[in-house]
Design a protein around this motif. Sequence first.
Motif, PDB file in Angstrom:
ATOM      1  N   ARG A   1       6.640 -28.774  46.578  1.00 21.13           N
ATOM      2  CA  ARG A   1       7.304 -26.286  46.781  1.00 21.13           C
ATOM      3  C   ARG A   1       8.579 -26.969  46.942  1.00 21.13           C
ATOM      4  O   ARG A   1       9.346 -27.001  47.786  1.00 21.13           O
ATOM      5  N   LEU A   2       9.735 -26.675  46.183  1.00 24.29           N
ATOM      6  CA  LEU A   2      10.241 -26.149  46.483  1.00 24.29           C
ATOM      7  C   LEU A   2      11.178 -24.379  45.849  1.00 24.29           C
ATOM      8  O   LEU A   2      10.861 -23.721  45.651  1.00 24.29           O
ATOM      9  N   ILE A   3      12.512 -24.922  47.024  1.00 23.16           N
ATOM     10  CA  ILE A   3      12.969 -23.635  46.868  1.00 23.16           C
ATOM     11  C   ILE A   3      13.632 -23.537  45.117  1.00 23.16           C
ATOM     12  O   ILE A   3      14.064 -24.655  44.736  1.00 23.16           O
ATOM     13  N   LYS A   4      13.934 -22.521  44.828  1.00 21.86           N
ATOM     14  CA  LYS A   4      14.417 -22.089  43.365  1.00 21.86           C
ATOM     15  C   LYS A   4      15.620 -22.135  43.611  1.00 21.86           C
ATOM     16  O   LYS A   4      16.728 -21.263  43.772  1.00 21.86           O
ATOM     17  N   ASN A   5      16.435 -23.627  42.600  1.00 22.21           N
ATOM     18  CA  ASN A   5      17.846 -23.353  43.242  1.00 22.21           C
ATOM     19  C   ASN A   5      17.900 -24.371  41.799  1.00 22.21           C
ATOM     20  O   ASN A   5      17.407 -24.258  41.059  1.00 22.21           O
ATOM     21  N   LYS A   6      19.915 -24.550  41.632  1.00 31.19           N
ATOM     22  CA  LYS A   6      19.956 -25.301  40.313  1.00 31.19           C
ATOM     23  C   LYS A   6      19.443 -25.837  40.040  1.00 31.19           C
ATOM     24  O   LYS A   6      18.321 -26.305  38.139  1.00 31.19           O
ATOM     25  N   PHE A   7      19.070 -26.712  40.598  1.00 35.65           N
ATOM     26  CA  PHE A   7      17.535 -28.152  40.314  1.00 35.65           C
ATOM     27  C   PHE A   7      16.274 -28.169  39.601  1.00 35.65           C
ATOM     28  O   PHE A   7      15.770 -28.008  38.761  1.00 35.65           O
ATOM     29  N   TYR A   8      15.956 -26.715  40.803  1.00 37.98           N
ATOM     30  CA  TYR A   8      14.890 -26.023  39.879  1.00 37.98           C
ATOM     31  C   TYR A   8      14.366 -25.586  38.822  1.00 37.98           C
ATOM     32  O   TYR A   8      13.520 -25.748  37.463  1.00 37.98           O
ATOM     33  N   ASN A   9      15.600 -24.945  38.660  1.00 37.80           N
ATOM     34  CA  ASN A   9      15.811 -23.793  37.244  1.00 37.80           C
ATOM     35  C   ASN A   9      15.796 -25.302  36.088  1.00 37.80           C
ATOM     36  O   ASN A   9      15.893 -25.108  35.225  1.00 37.80           O
ATOM     37  N   ASP A  10      16.397 -26.327  36.323  1.00 38.07           N
ATOM     38  CA  ASP A  10      16.912 -27.304  35.697  1.00 38.07           C
ATOM     39  C   ASP A  10      15.860 -27.993  34.886  1.00 38.07           C
ATOM     40  O   ASP A  10      15.054 -28.475  34.235  1.00 38.07           O
ATOM     41  N   VAL A  11      14.428 -28.722  36.112  1.00 39.81           N
ATOM     42  CA  VAL A  11      12.851 -28.497  35.825  1.00 39.81           C
ATOM     43  C   VAL A  11      12.599 -27.519  34.698  1.00 39.81           C
ATOM     44  O   VAL A  11      12.039 -28.297  34.463  1.00 39.81           O
ATOM     45  N   GLN A  12      12.871 -26.267  35.407  1.00 39.75           N
ATOM     46  CA  GLN A  12      11.799 -25.266  34.400  1.00 39.75           C
ATOM     47  C   GLN A  12      12.288 -25.510  33.315  1.00 39.75           C
ATOM     48  O   GLN A  12      11.533 -25.307  32.182  1.00 39.75           O
ATOM     49  N   GLU A  13      13.974 -25.351  32.744  1.00 40.86           N
ATOM     50  CA  GLU A  13      14.353 -25.501  31.875  1.00 40.86           C
ATOM     51  C   GLU A  13      13.093 -26.883  30.386  1.00 40.86           C
ATOM     52  O   GLU A  13      13.259 -26.580  29.344  1.00 40.86           O
ATOM     53  N   LEU A  14      13.408 -27.880  31.482  1.00 40.16           N
ATOM     54  CA  LEU A  14      12.402 -29.759  30.810  1.00 40.16           C
ATOM     55  C   LEU A  14      11.384 -29.289  30.402  1.00 40.16           C
ATOM     56  O   LEU A  14      10.981 -29.147  29.792  1.00 40.16           O
TER      57      LEU A  14
END
Length: 314
Positions: free
Chosen positions: A230-243
């Motif tokens: 479970r992650l806070i939605k930051n740039k890294f999280y957004n990069d994961v979702q984009e992938l």
Amino acid sequence: MNRITQLFNIKYPIIQGGMIWNSGYKLASAVSNAGGLGLIGAGSMYPNVLREHIQKCKKATDKPFGVNVPMLYPNIEEIIQIIIEENVKIVFTSAGNPKTFTSFLKEHGIIVVHVVSSSKFALKAQEAGVDAVVAEGFEAGGHNGREETTTLTLIPMVKEKIQIPLIAAGGIATGRGMLAAMILGADGVQMGSRFAASIESSAHDDFKKTIINTGEGDTQLTLKELAPVRLIKNKFYNDVQELYKSCPSKEDLETLLGKRRAKRGMFEGDLEEGELEIGQIAGIINDISSVKNIISSIIIEFEKAKLDFIDYKF
């Protein structure tokens, strides 16, 4: 006294989660000194660093404390040996088969608790001979169960299946939450996120500030193909979702994750590229306080909520 306070010889049935990059000896000893059970998080420590934290914790408290050991740790045998050599009396294991080390640890007089995310695995842990289980719901921070079973449903399900003491975890940070978990059948509670946002937590101050600014819906369980987190939605999280939009392979996800991503976020304070692990309950954590004040306020609220519940009339 109840089954958890008796098992660990502590005042309150409150266990601090052994969170990576948050749970050094300062946090563990502070929780133990305040009447709970502090845990050193071995998952983010080299063996020699763990030994140092155990030794410092012994000097900082004369109360019981333990070590949390993820079974997938690459130096697991060395970690277990250090725990035995340093005469640690309580070990919480997670992320692996409880049969691997439970008998060995118990032969050395160590109390063993295993973290599970389902009643099926709670039964397996009981069969392996553990002294208690932590049943952790989907709301929890850090690594989590793939089934997404919430604490509200998980605790009574596990309670029906096992005879050993049950500790509830996931989405608990207040006295009211503690009472709710115990009404559902838990003998005690484990709290991670609330203690991550404490003065004594070893996390970076910028991460602590991010926790108290995290609101409802600002975290998400992801990376199930590797290990659900479970992650806070930051740039890294957004990069994961984009992938994910490109239907990535497990290897693609591993490449994006790289190494030391959690250390970068929680310990070094990189709020954009780091992995920021926290529970959903962060939405009601509004201050960075001392462990002593946190536990005191939890107990006061617990006792008040208990009286309110008893007085409630339909």
